[in-house]
Design a protein around this motif. Structure first.
Motif, PDB file in Angstrom:
ATOM      1  N   ALA A  17      38.633 -44.879  59.334  1.00 21.96           N
ATOM      2  CA  ALA A  17      39.190 -46.226  59.272  1.00 21.96           C
ATOM      3  C   ALA A  17      38.676 -46.927  58.024  1.00 21.96           C
ATOM      4  CB  ALA A  17      38.780 -47.001  60.518  1.00 21.96           C
ATOM      5  N   PRO A  18      39.312 -48.032  57.623  1.00 25.38           N
ATOM      6  CA  PRO A  18      38.789 -48.793  56.488  1.00 25.38           C
ATOM      7  C   PRO A  18      37.323 -49.142  56.709  1.00 25.38           C
ATOM      8  CG  PRO A  18      40.944 -49.630  57.112  1.00 25.38           C
ATOM      9  CD  PRO A  18      40.553 -48.609  58.149  1.00 25.38           C
ATOM     10  N   GLY A  19      36.502 -48.888  55.713  1.00 24.69           N
ATOM     11  CA  GLY A  19      35.067 -49.063  55.823  1.00 24.69           C
ATOM     12  C   GLY A  19      34.374 -47.742  56.135  1.00 24.69           C
ATOM     13  N   ASP A  20      35.136 -46.649  56.148  1.00 23.21           N
ATOM     14  CA  ASP A  20      34.640 -45.294  56.430  1.00 23.21           C
ATOM     15  C   ASP A  20      34.095 -45.129  57.845  1.00 23.21           C
ATOM     16  OD1 ASP A  20      35.352 -44.303  53.917  1.00 23.21           O
ATOM     17  OD2 ASP A  20      33.461 -44.968  53.029  1.00 23.21           O
ATOM     18  N   TYR A  21      34.604 -45.911  58.794  1.00 24.48           N
ATOM     19  CA  TYR A  21      34.174 -45.780  60.182  1.00 24.48           C
ATOM     20  C   TYR A  21      34.851 -44.571  60.812  1.00 24.48           C
ATOM     21  CZ  TYR A  21      32.430 -50.494  59.571  1.00 24.48           C
ATOM     22  OH  TYR A  21      31.760 -51.595  59.117  1.00 24.48           O
ATOM     23  N   THR A  22      34.058 -43.750  61.502  1.00 22.91           N
ATOM     24  CA  THR A  22      34.598 -42.528  62.108  1.00 22.91           C
ATOM     25  C   THR A  22      34.256 -42.383  63.589  1.00 22.91           C
ATOM     26  OG1 THR A  22      32.627 -41.320  61.410  1.00 22.91           O
ATOM     27  CG2 THR A  22      34.555 -41.217  59.959  1.00 22.91           C
ATOM     28  N   HIS A  23      33.243 -43.082  64.074  1.00 20.21           N
ATOM     29  CA  HIS A  23      32.791 -42.949  65.454  1.00 20.21           C
ATOM     30  C   HIS A  23      32.558 -44.322  66.075  1.00 20.21           C
ATOM     31  CE1 HIS A  23      31.861 -38.986  63.844  1.00 20.21           C
ATOM     32  NE2 HIS A  23      31.861 -38.554  65.085  1.00 20.21           N
ATOM     33  N   ILE A  24      32.421 -44.327  67.392  1.00 23.25           N
ATOM     34  CA  ILE A  24      32.134 -45.560  68.129  1.00 23.25           C
ATOM     35  C   ILE A  24      30.991 -45.286  69.094  1.00 23.25           C
ATOM     36  CG2 ILE A  24      33.004 -47.251  69.789  1.00 23.25           C
ATOM     37  CD1 ILE A  24      35.788 -46.710  68.664  1.00 23.25           C
ATOM     38  N   PHE A  25      29.958 -46.112  69.028  1.00 26.46           N
ATOM     39  CA  PHE A  25      28.929 -46.089  70.060  1.00 26.46           C
ATOM     40  C   PHE A  25      29.402 -47.020  71.167  1.00 26.46           C
ATOM     41  CE2 PHE A  25      25.753 -44.793  66.744  1.00 26.46           C
ATOM     42  CZ  PHE A  25      25.425 -43.590  67.342  1.00 26.46           C
ATOM     43  N   MET A  26      29.246 -46.592  72.408  1.00 25.12           N
ATOM     44  CA  MET A  26      29.713 -47.377  73.536  1.00 25.12           C
ATOM     45  C   MET A  26      28.622 -47.400  74.606  1.00 25.12           C
ATOM     46  SD  MET A  26      33.106 -46.887  75.898  1.00 25.12           S
ATOM     47  CE  MET A  26      32.803 -45.163  76.140  1.00 25.12           C
ATOM     48  N   ALA A  27      28.378 -48.575  75.154  1.00 26.87           N
ATOM     49  CA  ALA A  27      27.440 -48.737  76.257  1.00 26.87           C
ATOM     50  C   ALA A  27      28.158 -49.476  77.379  1.00 26.87           C
ATOM     51  CB  ALA A  27      26.204 -49.516  75.818  1.00 26.87           C
ATOM     52  N   VAL A  28      27.958 -49.024  78.611  1.00 24.52           N
ATOM     53  CA  VAL A  28      28.580 -49.649  79.773  1.00 24.52           C
ATOM     54  C   VAL A  28      27.482 -50.037  80.748  1.00 24.52           C
ATOM     55  CG1 VAL A  28      30.212 -49.360  81.677  1.00 24.52           C
ATOM     56  CG2 VAL A  28      30.642 -48.213  79.493  1.00 24.52           C
ATOM     57  N   ASN A  29      27.448 -51.308  81.136  1.00 21.81           N
ATOM     58  CA  ASN A  29      26.523 -51.762  82.160  1.00 21.81           C
ATOM     59  C   ASN A  29      27.038 -51.250  83.499  1.00 21.81           C
ATOM     60  OD1 ASN A  29      25.524 -53.471  84.344  1.00 21.81           O
ATOM     61  ND2 ASN A  29      24.586 -54.670  82.712  1.00 21.81           N
ATOM     62  N   LYS A  30      26.253 -50.437  84.187  1.00 21.68           N
ATOM     63  CA  LYS A  30      26.700 -49.815  85.440  1.00 21.68           C
ATOM     64  C   LYS A  30      26.937 -50.829  86.553  1.00 21.68           C
ATOM     65  CE  LYS A  30      26.768 -45.332  85.128  1.00 21.68           C
ATOM     66  NZ  LYS A  30      27.995 -44.612  85.344  1.00 21.68           N
ATOM     67  N   PHE A  31      26.282 -51.985  86.491  1.00 23.92           N
ATOM     68  CA  PHE A  31      26.445 -52.989  87.541  1.00 23.92           C
ATOM     69  C   PHE A  31      27.667 -53.862  87.295  1.00 23.92           C
ATOM     70  CE2 PHE A  31      25.453 -57.207  89.355  1.00 23.92           C
ATOM     71  CZ  PHE A  31      25.438 -56.841  90.694  1.00 23.92           C
TER      72      PHE A  31
END
Length: 127
Positions: free
Chosen positions: A8-22
Motif C-alpha cells: 500500500a502507499p507508504g510501503d505498508y504490507t502487514h497489519i498487527f491486530m489485537a482483540v480484547n477477549k472480553f
C-alpha cells in the motif's frame, strides 16, 4: 498479524491486530515490516491507551518470539501464551457443511458462520 498484502502507499504490507477477549475491541496497526521490535511497539501503544494486559495469547510467529517482544512482556509482567495458527480450520472450528443438516457445526452452535477477523476489519465480500 495479518498479511502480507499488496504493498500500500507508504510501503505498508502487514497489519498487527489485537482483540480484547472480553469486550471484543479490535486495535489495528499497519506496518512496513514484521519484526519483533514492531510487535513490541504495537503492544506498548496499546498499553498506553488501555493499560497493561495480564496475558497475551498469540501464535509462534517470529515477531512474537523475538527478544524485543519478550523483553517488553517480561518488563511489564505480561504472561505470553501460544495457540494454533490464527485461522478457523486450524483452531478446531468445523466449517464444512454436514450432509445431513446442510449446515456447519459452527453454525449449529452459534447461528452464524465462522469468519476471520480480517474479513470483519476490511469488509471483504461474503458469498
Amino acid at each position: 498479524m495479518v498479511g502480507p498484502f499488496k504493498t500500500a502507499p507508504g510501503d505498508y504490507t502487514h497489519i498487527f491486530m489485537a482483540v480484547n477477549k472480553f469486550t471484543k475491541w479490535i486495535e489495528l496497526k499497519v506496518v512496513t515490516s514484521i519484526e519483533s521490535a514492531k510487535a513490541a511497539q504495537f503492544m506498548e501503544e496499546i498499553t498506553h491507551c488501555f493499560g497493561v494486559p495480564n496475558r497475551i495469547i498469540t501464535y509462534l510467529g517470529k515477531h512474537f518470539t523475538g527478544s524485543e517482544f519478550w523483553d517488553f512482556c517480561k518488563d511489564n509482567l505480561i504472561n505470553v501464551y501460544y495457540s494454533s495458527l490464527p485461522h478457523p480450520r486450524y483452531n478446531g472450528l468445523r466449517t464444512q457443511k454436514s450432509q445431513a443438516t446442510g449446515y456447519t457445526p459452527f453454525f449449529m452452535v452459534y447461528s452464524s458462520e465462522a469468519i476471520l477477523p480480517s474479513v470483519v476489519a476490511f469488509g471483504t465480500p461474503r458469498i
